[in-house]
Motif scaffolding. Structure first.
Motif, mmCIF file in Angstrom:
data_model
loop_
_atom_site.group_PDB
_atom_site.id
_atom_site.type_symbol
_atom_site.label_atom_id
_atom_site.label_comp_id
_atom_site.label_asym_id
_atom_site.label_seq_id
_atom_site.Cartn_x
_atom_site.Cartn_y
_atom_site.Cartn_z
ATOM 1 N N THR A 47 -12.252 -3.330 -3.342
ATOM 2 C CA THR A 47 -12.379 -4.188 -4.627
ATOM 3 C C THR A 47 -11.822 -5.538 -4.542
ATOM 4 O OG1 THR A 47 -12.609 -2.208 -5.861
ATOM 5 C CG2 THR A 47 -12.344 -3.956 -6.967
ATOM 6 N N ALA A 48 -10.599 -5.625 -4.175
ATOM 7 C CA ALA A 48 -9.665 -6.788 -4.384
ATOM 8 C C ALA A 48 -10.187 -7.783 -2.994
ATOM 9 C CB ALA A 48 -8.178 -6.502 -4.095
ATOM 10 N N LEU A 49 -10.570 -7.355 -1.998
ATOM 11 C CA LEU A 49 -10.452 -8.087 -0.870
ATOM 12 C C LEU A 49 -11.991 -8.040 -0.352
ATOM 13 C CD1 LEU A 49 -7.161 -7.683 0.952
ATOM 14 C CD2 LEU A 49 -8.024 -9.549 -0.608
ATOM 15 N N GLY A 50 -12.889 -7.177 -0.664
ATOM 16 C CA GLY A 50 -14.214 -7.100 -0.053
ATOM 17 C C GLY A 50 -14.901 -8.166 -0.006
ATOM 18 N N GLY A 51 -15.106 -8.789 -1.129
ATOM 19 C CA GLY A 51 -16.002 -10.259 -1.180
ATOM 20 C C GLY A 51 -15.331 -10.991 -0.279
ATOM 21 N N GLY A 52 -14.085 -11.241 0.003
ATOM 22 C CA GLY A 52 -13.601 -12.275 1.017
ATOM 23 C C GLY A 52 -13.917 -11.659 2.512
ATOM 24 N N ILE A 53 -13.828 -10.470 2.641
ATOM 25 C CA ILE A 53 -14.231 -10.030 3.967
ATOM 26 C C ILE A 53 -15.641 -10.173 4.263
ATOM 27 C CG2 ILE A 53 -14.540 -7.851 5.305
ATOM 28 C CD1 ILE A 53 -12.279 -6.764 3.928
ATOM 29 N N VAL A 54 -16.438 -10.240 3.227
ATOM 30 C CA VAL A 54 -17.903 -10.413 3.686
ATOM 31 C C VAL A 54 -18.152 -11.921 3.795
ATOM 32 C CG1 VAL A 54 -20.239 -10.367 2.776
ATOM 33 C CG2 VAL A 54 -18.773 -8.460 2.554
ATOM 34 N N ASP A 69 -4.388 -11.057 6.525
ATOM 35 C CA ASP A 69 -3.214 -11.604 5.950
ATOM 36 C C ASP A 69 -2.440 -10.451 5.392
ATOM 37 O OD1 ASP A 69 -2.003 -13.904 4.411
ATOM 38 O OD2 ASP A 69 -2.388 -12.843 2.810
ATOM 39 N N MET A 70 -1.331 -10.290 5.877
ATOM 40 C CA MET A 70 -0.514 -9.015 5.582
ATOM 41 C C MET A 70 -0.233 -9.221 4.023
ATOM 42 S SD MET A 70 3.390 -7.809 7.041
ATOM 43 C CE MET A 70 2.436 -7.593 8.714
ATOM 44 N N GLY A 71 0.052 -10.339 3.677
ATOM 45 C CA GLY A 71 0.599 -10.246 1.939
ATOM 46 C C GLY A 71 -0.643 -9.674 1.219
ATOM 47 N N SER A 72 -1.984 -10.355 1.384
ATOM 48 C CA SER A 72 -3.008 -9.522 0.939
ATOM 49 C C SER A 72 -3.335 -8.227 0.717
ATOM 50 C CB SER A 72 -4.282 -10.774 1.114
ATOM 51 O OG SER A 72 -3.863 -12.121 0.773
ATOM 52 N N LEU A 74 -1.127 -5.927 1.756
ATOM 53 C CA LEU A 74 -0.150 -4.890 1.194
ATOM 54 C C LEU A 74 -0.247 -5.216 -0.229
ATOM 55 C CD1 LEU A 74 2.781 -5.769 3.419
ATOM 56 C CD2 LEU A 74 1.409 -3.654 3.506
ATOM 57 N N THR A 75 -0.877 -6.274 -0.935
ATOM 58 C CA THR A 75 -0.755 -6.276 -2.427
ATOM 59 C C THR A 75 -2.025 -5.378 -3.111
ATOM 60 O OG1 THR A 75 -0.090 -8.534 -2.422
ATOM 61 C CG2 THR A 75 -1.153 -8.135 -4.174
ATOM 62 N N ALA A 76 -3.237 -5.362 -2.226
ATOM 63 C CA ALA A 76 -4.267 -4.640 -2.223
ATOM 64 C C ALA A 76 -3.749 -2.941 -2.266
ATOM 65 C CB ALA A 76 -5.395 -4.649 -1.651
ATOM 66 N N PHE A 77 -3.033 -2.438 -1.179
ATOM 67 C CA PHE A 77 -2.611 -1.177 -0.950
ATOM 68 C C PHE A 77 -1.880 -0.864 -1.979
ATOM 69 C CE2 PHE A 77 -3.560 -1.214 3.567
ATOM 70 C CZ PHE A 77 -4.788 -0.941 3.555
ATOM 71 N N ALA A 78 -0.595 -1.944 -2.550
ATOM 72 C CA ALA A 78 0.373 -1.439 -3.553
ATOM 73 C C ALA A 78 -0.552 -1.062 -4.931
ATOM 74 C CB ALA A 78 1.195 -2.584 -3.503
ATOM 75 N N ALA A 79 -1.509 -1.915 -5.118
ATOM 76 C CA ALA A 79 -2.213 -1.934 -6.462
ATOM 77 C C ALA A 79 -2.731 -0.405 -6.402
ATOM 78 C CB ALA A 79 -3.408 -2.792 -6.591
ATOM 79 N N GLY A 80 -3.480 -0.012 -5.293
ATOM 80 C CA GLY A 80 -4.175 1.487 -5.446
ATOM 81 C C GLY A 80 -2.974 2.512 -5.640
ATOM 82 N N ALA A 81 -1.790 2.314 -4.851
ATOM 83 C CA ALA A 81 -0.941 3.339 -5.181
ATOM 84 C C ALA A 81 -0.012 3.220 -6.366
ATOM 85 C CB ALA A 81 0.426 3.060 -4.039
#
Length: 283
Positions: A47-54, A69-72, A74-81
Motif C-alpha cells: 500500500t505504501a510503496l506499490g505505486g512507486g514500484i510500478v 531504499d532501506m529507509g522506505s 523499513l518504514t512500511a514494514f514498521a507501519a504494518g507491525a
C-alpha cells in the motif's frame, strides 16, 4: 537535477511520515479482514510503496525504490507491525488518517511526476505516472483483499486532486527547466500543489462533494426512421433506469409477473374450485 521535495532532510521526514501512515492504512484493511501478521505487513508495504514500484518499473529505474531504499522499506514494514498492535486506536483516528492520506496523495503525486520528468518523459506520461504513484498502492491493496478499488468506489474527490497535482507539477517543472523560476520558487510551488491536493480531498470528504455520475435522460433522441426499424422489445434486459423517469419505472415494476408465492396461492385456489365442481357433479 533532483526532486525538489526530496532535497532536504525535512521533506525526507515528511515523505517517511506519509509512507508510514499509508502503510498503517493498508495494514488496517488487512486487520479488518482478519489476516495474519505477515499478510498485514506485506499489504502495508504494498500500500505504501506499490505505486512507486510500478512507476519505477515503467520508467526502467531498476531496482525500484520500494525494494532498494532501506529507509522506505523499513518504514512500511514498521507501519504494518505497529498497526497489528494498535489497530483499535488507529481505527478511531478517522480524520487524522484521512488528513495524512491526503498528504501522501499530494506528496506522491508531485514526487512521482517529478521523477517521471527527470527521466525525460512527456508531460502526459508524467501525469499518468504521478497519478498512479499517488494511488497505485491503494489499488494493489484493494485487489489483494478482493475489494473494488477505492479509486472506483469512492465518489468523492480522490483521483481528481491527484491528476490536478500532477498537471501543476509538470507546469512548474517546465518553468524551472526553462530558467523562468529558481530552485526556491520551485520548492514553494510544489508545497503549494501538495496543499491544494490536501484541501480538495478534505473539503470533498467534509462537505460530501462528489464527482457527478451519468446524466439522467428521459428521452432517446434518434431519427424516427431508426426508431421505427428497431424491434419493440419491452424485456427487462434492455431496461435502463437512467433513460426512463421514475413513474414509468414504478409502472414497469407493477407490471412484472407475480411472485412464486402468489402463483402458488392462485394454483391452490384454482384446484380447489375444480375439486368442488367435481364433487357437485358426483353428487
Amino acid at each position: 537535477m533532483e526532486i525538489a521535495l526530496q532535497s532536504t532532510p525535512f521533506f525526507q521526514a515528511v515523505e517517511y511520515l506519509a509512507i508510514f501512515c499509508c502503510g498503517m492504512g493498508g495494514g488496517l484493511t488487512a486487520v479488518r479482514k482478519r489476516y495474519d501478521v505477515s499478510s498485514i505487513i506485506i499489504i502495508a508495504w504494498l500500500t505504501a510503496l506499490g505505486g512507486g514500484i510500478v512507476r519505477d518499473i515503467l520508467l526502467g529505474a531498476l531496482p525500484p525504490v520500494g525494494i532498494s531504499d532501506m529507509g522506505s522499506v523499513l518504514t512500511a514494514f514498521a507501519a504494518g507491525a505497529v498497526v497489528a498492535v494498535v489497530h483499535p486506536e488507529v481505527n478511531k483516528l478517522k480524520w487524522s488518517m484521512i488528513t495524512i492520506d491526503a498528504l501522501a496523495l499530494g506528496l506522491f503525486a508531485v514526487n512521482g511526476t517529478s521523477k517521471a520528468l527527470l527521466y525525460n518523459t512527456s508531460g502526459m506520461t508524467a501525469v499518468f505516472l504521478g497519478t498512479f504513484t499517488a494511488m497505485g498502492g491503494g489499488v494493489i491493496r484493494d485487489i489483494l483483499v478482493n475489494e473494488v478499488p477505492m479509486v472506483i468506489r469512492d465518489p468523492h474527490f480522490y483521483i481528481v486532486p491527484a491528476v490536478l497535482g500532477s498537471i501543476f507539477t509538470v507546469w512548474v517543472w517546465r518553468a524551472h527547466t526553462a530558467h523562468r523560476i529558481g530552485d526556491a520558487t520551485e520548492m514553494i510551488l510544489d508545497i503549494g500543489i501538495v496543499l491544494v491536493v490536501i484541501l480538495l480531498r478534505l473539503c470533498s470528504m467534509k462537505f460530501n462533494i462528489q464527482v457527478p455520475g451519468a446524466v439522467r435522460r428521459q428521452r432517446v433522441h434518434l431519427p424516427k426512421k431508426v426508431l421505427n426499424r428497431m424491434p419493440n422489445d419491452d424485456s427487462d434486459d434492455d431496461f435502463d433506469p437512467l433513460l426512463v423517469p421514475q413513474p414509468v419505472a414504478a409502472q414497469r415494476a407493477e407490471e412484472q409477473p407475480k411472485s412464486s408465492d402468489s402463483t402458488a396461492h392462485d394454483s391452490i385456489r384454482t384446484h380447489g374450485k375444480a375439486n368442488t365442481q367435481n364433487n357437485k357433479h358426483t353428487e
